[in-house]
Design a protein around this motif. Sequence first.
Motif, PDB file in Angstrom:
ATOM      1  N   UNK A   1       0.835  -1.203   0.000  1.00  0.00           N
ATOM      2  CA  UNK A   1       0.000   0.000   0.000  1.00  0.00           C
ATOM      3  C   UNK A   1       0.866   1.247   0.000  1.00  0.00           C
ATOM      4  N   UNK A   2       0.623   2.127  -0.968  1.00  0.00           N
ATOM      5  CA  UNK A   2       1.333   3.397  -1.096  1.00  0.00           C
ATOM      6  C   UNK A   2       0.386   4.506  -0.646  1.00  0.00           C
ATOM      7  N   UNK A   3       0.725   5.171   0.458  1.00  0.00           N
ATOM      8  CA  UNK A   3      -0.126   6.205   1.046  1.00  0.00           C
ATOM      9  C   UNK A   3       0.406   7.576   0.646  1.00  0.00           C
ATOM     10  N   UNK A   4      -0.323   8.292  -0.229  1.00  0.00           N
ATOM     11  CA  UNK A   4       0.189   9.585  -0.696  1.00  0.00           C
ATOM     12  C   UNK A   4       0.172  10.651   0.397  1.00  0.00           C
ATOM     13  N   UNK A   5      -0.590  10.411   1.469  1.00  0.00           N
ATOM     14  CA  UNK A   5      -0.583  11.352   2.582  1.00  0.00           C
ATOM     15  C   UNK A   5       0.519  11.035   3.592  1.00  0.00           C
ATOM     16  N   UNK A   6       1.261   9.966   3.347  1.00  0.00           N
ATOM     17  CA  UNK A   6       2.411   9.615   4.180  1.00  0.00           C
ATOM     18  C   UNK A   6       3.717   9.856   3.420  1.00  0.00           C
ATOM     19  N   UNK A   7       3.746   9.432   2.165  1.00  0.00           N
ATOM     20  CA  UNK A   7       4.940   9.629   1.343  1.00  0.00           C
ATOM     21  C   UNK A   7       4.811  10.993   0.667  1.00  0.00           C
ATOM     22  N   UNK A   8       5.007  12.027   1.481  1.00  0.00           N
ATOM     23  CA  UNK A   8       4.795  13.403   1.027  1.00  0.00           C
ATOM     24  C   UNK A   8       5.643  14.346   1.873  1.00  0.00           C
ATOM     25  N   UNK A   9       5.569  15.624   1.539  1.00  0.00           N
ATOM     26  CA  UNK A   9       6.246  16.646   2.325  1.00  0.00           C
ATOM     27  C   UNK A   9       5.315  17.054   3.463  1.00  0.00           C
ATOM     28  N   UNK A  10       5.492  16.415   4.618  1.00  0.00           N
ATOM     29  CA  UNK A  10       4.577  16.662   5.736  1.00  0.00           C
ATOM     30  C   UNK A  10       4.746  18.056   6.335  1.00  0.00           C
ATOM     31  N   UNK A  11       5.821  18.751   5.976  1.00  0.00           N
ATOM     32  CA  UNK A  11       6.012  20.114   6.442  1.00  0.00           C
ATOM     33  C   UNK A  11       5.291  21.148   5.600  1.00  0.00           C
ATOM     34  N   UNK A  12       4.707  20.708   4.495  1.00  0.00           N
ATOM     35  CA  UNK A  12       3.977  21.607   3.606  1.00  0.00           C
ATOM     36  C   UNK A  12       2.507  21.618   4.024  1.00  0.00           C
ATOM     37  N   UNK A  13       1.905  22.800   4.210  1.00  0.00           N
ATOM     38  CA  UNK A  13       0.501  22.836   4.619  1.00  0.00           C
ATOM     39  C   UNK A  13      -0.463  22.331   3.553  1.00  0.00           C
ATOM     40  N   UNK A  14      -0.018  22.261   2.312  1.00  0.00           N
ATOM     41  CA  UNK A  14      -0.859  21.733   1.241  1.00  0.00           C
ATOM     42  C   UNK A  14      -0.875  20.199   1.315  1.00  0.00           C
ATOM     43  N   UNK A  15      -1.966  19.570   0.898  1.00  0.00           N
ATOM     44  CA  UNK A  15      -2.064  18.108   1.020  1.00  0.00           C
ATOM     45  C   UNK A  15      -1.173  17.354   0.035  1.00  0.00           C
ATOM     46  N   UNK A  16      -0.584  16.274   0.528  1.00  0.00           N
ATOM     47  CA  UNK A  16       0.228  15.308  -0.240  1.00  0.00           C
ATOM     48  C   UNK A  16       1.135  15.917  -1.315  1.00  0.00           C
TER      49      UNK A  16
END
Length: 283
Positions: A53-68
């Motif tokens: 499972x590839x979670x785009x809300x996990x494999x993302x820039x979590x420091x960016x306020x924009x989603x994924x």
Amino acid sequence: MSDGLNSTVSTQWLADHLSAPDVRVVDGTYYLPNENKNARQLYEEQHIENAVFFDIDDICDEGNPLPHMIPSDIKFASRVRKLGLGDGNRIIVYDQRGLFSAARIWWMFKLFGHKDVAVLDGGLPKWLEENRPVDDNKVYPGERHFTPRFNSFLVRDKGQMLKNLDTRKEQIIDARAAGRFTGETPEPRETLRSGHIPGSLSLPFTELQNDKGVLKSSQELRVIFEKAGVDYSKPIVTSCGSGVTAAVLSLGLELTGHKNISLYDGSWTEWGQEGETPVDIGT
């Protein structure tokens, strides 16, 4: 694509190659927050054999306020390595809808330099319709080294999009529903303005597929793009709500032979905020 892997593969192709040692299968499902569905939980209940499972809300820039938003190359490589996805793999991505978010993962792998990646045409619904096997087994992938080679030509940011308003060197195609493009339908994110980027073209991503998430033929896709006003001699930037379904347009364009396609990662979630970005209403 190298080794003969196209941008999409059929369910029959995957069934024939599922046991190949270099093939890796990925469930890349994403549901919008207002849909109240848990993609990971549904994956755990049924998935194609050995799919991770590839979670785009996990494999993302979590420091960016924009989603994924796209992560750093270091984070991307680290996360996909733990999923057993890496150099030498042929990666096949599907989603639980048919075709919605799988193209985003396809684009992300291309962005970070992995060329042997394809979308399963029709996704899980077509796989199930053909009575192909799924299971609920927990998957324990062995780590695989991934060498990131970031391709900046495939992505655009707000600064580049603002500059393009003056140069008009790149066409912009918007994958959102027509009502959101014209401003007649309110945005699902309440803080955003309605409308579209000035000069952009409207082509809802759903027009590229049938009602079961199967893409239309490359010849049909070419006609659809040209009818929407696309000039195939110019570079194209795809956009949408938050950078997910824009990748469906990117996939469709690649299937029709367009060679110069990038994606606006922030898309309307960034552009539609109050600020210096101009917005047009109507067609």
